[in-house]
Write a protein that holds these residues in place. Structure first.
Motif, short mmCIF file in Angstrom:
data_model
loop_
_atom_site.label_atom_id
_atom_site.label_comp_id
_atom_site.label_asym_id
_atom_site.label_seq_id
_atom_site.Cartn_x
_atom_site.Cartn_y
_atom_site.Cartn_z
N ILE A 31 0.88 -1.17 0.00
CA ILE A 31 0.00 0.00 0.00
C ILE A 31 0.92 1.21 0.00
N ILE A 32 0.83 2.01 -1.05
CA ILE A 32 1.75 3.15 -1.14
C ILE A 32 0.96 4.44 -1.28
N GLN A 78 17.66 -3.44 2.83
CA GLN A 78 17.76 -4.61 1.96
C GLN A 78 17.67 -5.91 2.75
N SER A 79 18.33 -5.94 3.91
CA SER A 79 18.35 -7.21 4.64
C SER A 79 16.98 -7.49 5.26
N ILE A 80 16.28 -6.44 5.70
CA ILE A 80 14.94 -6.67 6.25
C ILE A 80 13.98 -7.10 5.13
N LEU A 81 14.11 -6.46 3.97
CA LEU A 81 13.23 -6.85 2.85
C LEU A 81 13.49 -8.29 2.44
N ALA A 82 14.77 -8.69 2.44
CA ALA A 82 15.10 -10.07 2.09
C ALA A 82 14.49 -11.03 3.12
N LEU A 83 14.57 -10.63 4.39
CA LEU A 83 14.00 -11.46 5.46
C LEU A 83 12.48 -11.60 5.27
N MET A 104 8.63 3.89 -3.27
CA MET A 104 8.36 2.99 -4.39
C MET A 104 9.36 1.86 -4.43
N SER A 105 10.61 2.14 -4.01
CA SER A 105 11.65 1.12 -4.14
C SER A 105 11.32 -0.12 -3.29
N VAL A 106 10.62 0.09 -2.16
CA VAL A 106 10.26 -1.05 -1.31
C VAL A 106 9.24 -1.93 -2.03
N ILE A 164 11.29 -6.23 -12.55
CA ILE A 164 10.33 -6.43 -11.48
C ILE A 164 9.55 -7.69 -11.79
N GLN A 165 9.61 -8.65 -10.92
CA GLN A 165 8.88 -9.90 -11.12
C GLN A 165 9.12 -10.47 -12.52
N GLY A 166 10.35 -10.35 -13.00
CA GLY A 166 10.69 -10.91 -14.30
C GLY A 166 10.32 -10.05 -15.49
N HIS A 167 9.79 -8.85 -15.24
CA HIS A 167 9.44 -7.96 -16.34
C HIS A 167 10.40 -6.79 -16.36
N ALA A 168 10.95 -6.52 -17.56
CA ALA A 168 11.89 -5.41 -17.66
C ALA A 168 11.11 -4.12 -17.84
N HIS A 169 11.40 -3.15 -17.00
CA HIS A 169 10.74 -1.87 -17.25
C HIS A 169 11.73 -0.75 -17.01
#
Lengths: 400, 220
Positions: free
Chosen positions: A89-90, A230-235, A254-256, A358-363
């Motif tokens: 939710i952004i 980055q480490s929290i997002l990976a977790l 947006m980066s999150v 993003i999710q395998g899609h190049a943008h």
């Protein structure tokens, strides 16, 4: 009341299938072995097993009474959040994200509409029902909200203590959870002595203590440095995959969303601006609010180029034409420089830009320079059909 | 070298013991009654999780009226109550009643301020993990506010040492009483100086111990 009441039948086989390797897998196996998982009483009303881990908002509204009169924080929010997904939710600050997130565990009571968690109407729960619901929903916070007077161990143990779990089981679970978040050696430390990233790891361990089906993240990485983020997002991603926990996160970054979310809803002034899969919303934003949030991520014109760019082709001078190629990720279309060169029938120079996957899609957006004397084909024809070389091509100007 | 005291040394130890008893017991009562009152004031405040403006106002005005009354007046006014509780209106135990009644609201207000300063985010986190109201008080409010509460209790003890000097008015004895009767009324400067020195050491030690404990709590 015991923890058994919020352990969900049918979840364990699912978890085991997902648990293949790593610490999370070990945790899953350990949790399975513990008696917490064996039985469940029917104190928790779950309308439908298939609804476990789902959240549904139905025409939700929230009106605050302030000194300036009524302020509408949320209006007509209807959303379906799938079990096991990562839902972002952004919105800008004041867009109502925080209120929306808090209606899920009823820290915030909506003024109108309904919230369904696991198929149960949250508003209909009595106090015991609400406590049971909250034990099935973990929550982590921007400022961690760890109790400063309790050690790391005691912080993670608290949700279990108040759920009257026997001490031996608490010990077992807290030890596993601290291993999972990589803080096993810090169990006797007070939160004041931890770094931001470590505090948030404790927050995650605490949120997972009662085996929740849903994890709410309230700007969980906004107070962290990029590395800790980055480490929290990976977790979080790991937890989502291995434990099949639905993660609902709010952020203004947006980066999150880009990093971990599957779907995203953009909130603007308490309303839904747009909603969809992350790569679609990113690749082809429909609403100004989304574009504004994306600006930070976009590769805008570099300073030197902006200074020399002119909007009319210069007379009697050699010049280059600047083209902006956009890629939205749809249809697997990616920049292919040989095809671009062939289609434009001239030399092409990449001067700026980049792609994100993003999710395998190049943008992303690329700025290309071509010789001003070259006769270009009609650009619109190059963005559709089999011969498409980009989703959108714009001539943005000329440089000498 | 021998040094002749103007009054027997036992007078000093007796006075010190009386002060110690009065301050210790009324301090303990203030602590154990004041904290529940502070919690009650805190949770019933508008926006608190048991918001009840009427109860809050009622408790608040009782606390305020005891705080508004000067100790010497309170002590005299409470004589019937004191007699009811202790069976007498003179002596150390008769002084403990008004001392406790005066120190409790004082401490309760200080403790309430510490409770109010607990980060609402922590309360929210506790609610989100399924804590009930009492559990929030026990696991969040009290431990998190403890440094402030201990700091406030130190101030309360010092104020009690000072009030206990007036307890001589009901024949309770104590250091203050000694200083008045010998130092002031009999012009025995030596007693006056010794009592003041003992009080300074006592107050300084209480304050230092309180500060040390608070620092230890905060530095964990």
């Amino acid at each position: 009341m015991s923890v058994n009441e919020f352990v969900i039948p049918g979840l364990m086989p699912l978890l085991q299938r997902q648990a293949e390797s790593g610490t999370v897998a070990k945790l899953v196996n350990a949790l399975d072995a513990s008696p917490l998982r064996e039985t469940r009483t029917d104190a928790v009303a779950v309308a439908d097993k298939k609804a476990i881990g789902t959240v549904r908002f139905e025409a939700l509204g929230k009106v605050y009474q302030s000194s300036a009169g009524k302020v509408s924080a949320l209006e007509d929010i209807s959303l379906d959040i799938q079990a096991g997904s990562i839902f972002g939710i952004i919105g800008r600050s004041g867009a109502g994200k925080s209120s929306l997130l808090r209606t899920i565990n009823r820290l915030e009571t909506p003024s109108s509409g309904r919230v369904w968690v696991d198929g149960v109407d949250v508003a209909a729960l009595d106090e015991n029902g609400l406590v049971a619901l909250r034990r099935r929903i973990g929550m982590i916070f921007q400022h961690f909200n760890l109790l400063s007077a309790k050690t790391v161990y005691e912080n993670v143990a608290l949700p279990l203590r108040v759920a009257r779990v026997p001490n031996a089981e608490i010990h077992q679970r807290v030890t596993r959870l601290l291993e999972l978040v990589g803080l096993a050696d810090k169990h006797a430390t007070y939160p004041g002595r931890l770094s931001g990233g470590q505090k948030q790891r404790v927050g995650v361990a605490r949120a997972l203590a009662t085996n929740p089906e849903i994890l709410l993240c309230d700007e969980a990485t906004s107070a962290l440095d990029p590395e800790a983020t980055q480490s929290i997002l990976a977790l979080l991603r790991d937890i989502n995959r291995q434990l099949a926990i639905t993660i609902i996160l709010i952020t203004h970054e947006m980066s999150v969303i880009h990093e971990i979310a599957d779907r995203v809803v953009v909130l603007e002034k308490g309303r839904i601006a747009e909603e969809g899969e992350v790569w679609k919303v990113f690749g082809n934003p429909q609403h100004d609010a989304t574009r504004a949030l994306l600006l930070l991520l976009e590769h805008d014109l570099p300073q030197d180029l902006r200074a020399t760019l002119v909007h009319e082709p210069p007379q009697d001078k050699a010049f280059e034409r600047i083209l902006a190629f956009s890629y939205t990720g749809a249809g697997g279309l990616e920049p292919d420089f040989i095809r671009i060169g062939e289609a434009l029938d001239t030399r092409v120079r990449l001067i700026h830009g980049g792609l994100d996957r993003i999710q395998g899609h190049a943008h992303g957006r690329l700025l290309l320079a071509v010789d001003g004397r070259a006769q270009l084909p009609k650009l619109d024809n190059l963005t559709t059909g089999q011969g498409a070389i980009a989703h959108d091509i714009q001539e943005i100007g000329y440089v000498v | 070298m021998s040094f002749e005291l103007s009054i027997p040394f036992a007078q000093y130890t007796r006075a010190f013991a009386d002060t110690f008893t009065m301050v210790g017991i009324s301090g303990a009562i203030a602590f154990f009654v004041g904290i529940p009152v502070a919690v009650l004031l805190n949770v019933t405040t508008p926006g608190g999780f048991l918001a009840s403006p009427r109860l809050n106002r009622a408790v608040g005005s009782v606390v305020n009226s005891f705080r508004a009354t000067p100790f010497i007046v309170l002590m005299v006014a409470l004589i019937p109550l004191t007699r009811l509780i202790t069976g007498t209106s003179i002596g150390v135990w008769a002084a403990i009643v008004p001392l406790s009644i005066s120190a409790t609201p004082f401490f309760a207000r200080i403790a309430e301020v510490s409770l109010r300063e607990v980060d609402p985010g922590l309360v929210e986190a506790a609610q989100a993990m399924g804590c009930k109201k009492w559990e929030i008080v026990r696991h969040v409010y009290l431990p998190e506010a403890l440094p402030g509460i201990i700091g406030g209790f130190t101030i309360t003890l010092v104020a009690l040492i000072s009030s206990s000097a007036m307890a001589g008015a009901v024949g309770a004895g104590g250091l203050g009483d000694l200083a008045i009767r010998y130092g002031y009324q009999r012009f025995d400067t030596e007693v006056m100086v010794i009592v003041i020195a003992v009080l300074i050491v006592l107050v300084t030690s209480v304050q230092a111990a309180g500060d040390y404990y608070v620092r230890w709590l905060r530095n964990r």
